[in-house]
Design a protein around this motif. Sequence first.
Motif, PDB file in Angstrom:
ATOM      1  N   ALA A  26      34.272  45.987  41.116  1.00 15.66           N
ATOM      2  CA  ALA A  26      35.155  44.927  40.389  1.00 15.66           C
ATOM      3  C   ALA A  26      35.622  44.036  41.179  1.00 15.66           C
ATOM      4  O   ALA A  26      35.580  42.708  40.812  1.00 15.66           O
ATOM      5  CB  ALA A  26      36.175  45.916  39.421  1.00 15.66           C
ATOM      6  N   ARG A  27      36.252  44.315  42.330  1.00 15.21           N
ATOM      7  CA  ARG A  27      36.732  43.374  43.144  1.00 15.21           C
ATOM      8  C   ARG A  27      35.990  42.417  43.851  1.00 15.21           C
ATOM      9  O   ARG A  27      36.141  41.177  43.652  1.00 15.21           O
ATOM     10  CB  ARG A  27      37.482  44.075  44.363  1.00 15.21           C
ATOM     11  N   ARG A  28      34.625  42.896  44.188  1.00 14.90           N
ATOM     12  CA  ARG A  28      33.714  41.994  44.597  1.00 14.90           C
ATOM     13  C   ARG A  28      33.102  40.849  43.381  1.00 14.90           C
ATOM     14  O   ARG A  28      33.044  39.905  43.876  1.00 14.90           O
ATOM     15  CB  ARG A  28      32.601  42.547  45.239  1.00 14.90           C
ATOM     16  N   ILE A  29      33.197  41.628  42.333  1.00 16.20           N
ATOM     17  CA  ILE A  29      32.733  40.536  41.421  1.00 16.20           C
ATOM     18  C   ILE A  29      33.712  39.482  41.067  1.00 16.20           C
ATOM     19  O   ILE A  29      33.682  38.297  41.040  1.00 16.20           O
ATOM     20  CB  ILE A  29      32.439  41.581  39.975  1.00 16.20           C
ATOM     21  N   VAL A  30      35.133  39.850  40.867  1.00 13.57           N
ATOM     22  CA  VAL A  30      35.843  39.140  40.726  1.00 13.57           C
ATOM     23  C   VAL A  30      36.167  37.843  41.645  1.00 13.57           C
ATOM     24  O   VAL A  30      36.252  36.665  41.359  1.00 13.57           O
ATOM     25  CB  VAL A  30      37.402  39.799  40.711  1.00 13.57           C
ATOM     26  N   ASP A  31      36.012  38.371  43.214  1.00 14.15           N
ATOM     27  CA  ASP A  31      35.913  37.274  44.031  1.00 14.15           C
ATOM     28  C   ASP A  31      35.038  36.265  43.936  1.00 14.15           C
ATOM     29  O   ASP A  31      34.988  35.272  44.232  1.00 14.15           O
ATOM     30  CB  ASP A  31      36.056  38.078  45.480  1.00 14.15           C
ATOM     31  N   ALA A  58      43.595  40.387  44.011  1.00 13.55           N
ATOM     32  CA  ALA A  58      42.815  39.125  44.243  1.00 13.55           C
ATOM     33  C   ALA A  58      43.497  38.076  43.962  1.00 13.55           C
ATOM     34  O   ALA A  58      43.275  36.704  44.300  1.00 13.55           O
ATOM     35  CB  ALA A  58      41.666  39.080  42.939  1.00 13.55           C
ATOM     36  N   GLY A  59      44.998  38.131  43.854  1.00 14.43           N
ATOM     37  CA  GLY A  59      45.924  36.891  43.752  1.00 14.43           C
ATOM     38  C   GLY A  59      46.481  36.593  42.429  1.00 14.43           C
ATOM     39  O   GLY A  59      47.140  35.560  42.382  1.00 14.43           O
ATOM     40  N   PHE A  60      45.781  37.206  41.280  1.00 18.37           N
ATOM     41  CA  PHE A  60      46.472  36.883  39.860  1.00 18.37           C
ATOM     42  C   PHE A  60      47.803  37.397  39.815  1.00 18.37           C
ATOM     43  O   PHE A  60      48.212  38.447  40.210  1.00 18.37           O
ATOM     44  CB  PHE A  60      45.596  37.684  38.994  1.00 18.37           C
ATOM     45  N   VAL A  61      48.625  36.639  38.935  1.00 23.03           N
ATOM     46  CA  VAL A  61      49.878  36.886  38.640  1.00 23.03           C
ATOM     47  C   VAL A  61      50.042  36.778  37.154  1.00 23.03           C
ATOM     48  O   VAL A  61      49.267  36.480  36.444  1.00 23.03           O
ATOM     49  CB  VAL A  61      50.936  36.121  39.268  1.00 23.03           C
ATOM     50  N   THR A  62      51.254  37.481  36.541  1.00 20.53           N
ATOM     51  CA  THR A  62      51.466  37.428  35.370  1.00 20.53           C
ATOM     52  C   THR A  62      51.774  35.861  34.997  1.00 20.53           C
ATOM     53  O   THR A  62      52.437  35.250  35.437  1.00 20.53           O
ATOM     54  CB  THR A  62      52.772  38.304  34.990  1.00 20.53           C
TER      55      THR A  62
END
Length: 160
Positions: A107-112, A141-145
């Motif tokens: 999932a992390r690789r896909i998000v990146d 990945a750096g997303f915030v609320t």
Amino acid sequence: MQPRKASTADIAELIRLRAVALETLGTDPGPTDAPWRRIAHNWFDERINRRDDYVCLVVGGDPGGPLHACGMAWVTYHLPGPRWPDGRRGYLDGIVTDAPARGRGHARRIVDELVGWLHGAGIHYVQLHASEAGKPVYEAAGFVTGRYPGMDLITAPPTR
């Protein structure tokens, strides 16, 4: 395994992974011949084959084979403003890893890669809705609320 772009041959597996996501979120996806699956087939087919503002990435073997994970990004269109003059934003959705393949970074690789695709298109405002299970992946990945709380309105469909 590195993500690759989904092809028409992957649609059945994309629908299977959508059902996995629904079950994980507490929704019964119904039987394999449920109407939503036929609609989903057409939805994926259009986006994979005829849209340049959408990308679907998968992790797995060759097209048509079993998939471990998938995720999508598309461009959304909003009113222009000073920070985002063209009004375009990116949206990530459908990020799911099959239970036996979890914990391997798919999932992390896909998000990146999805974020990279959006950045390559000049889009630097990316949104998503996170499940509790997915939240750590997105935060890493750096997303915030978001600044504004999400709200939903669900109306009853017309009766026949």
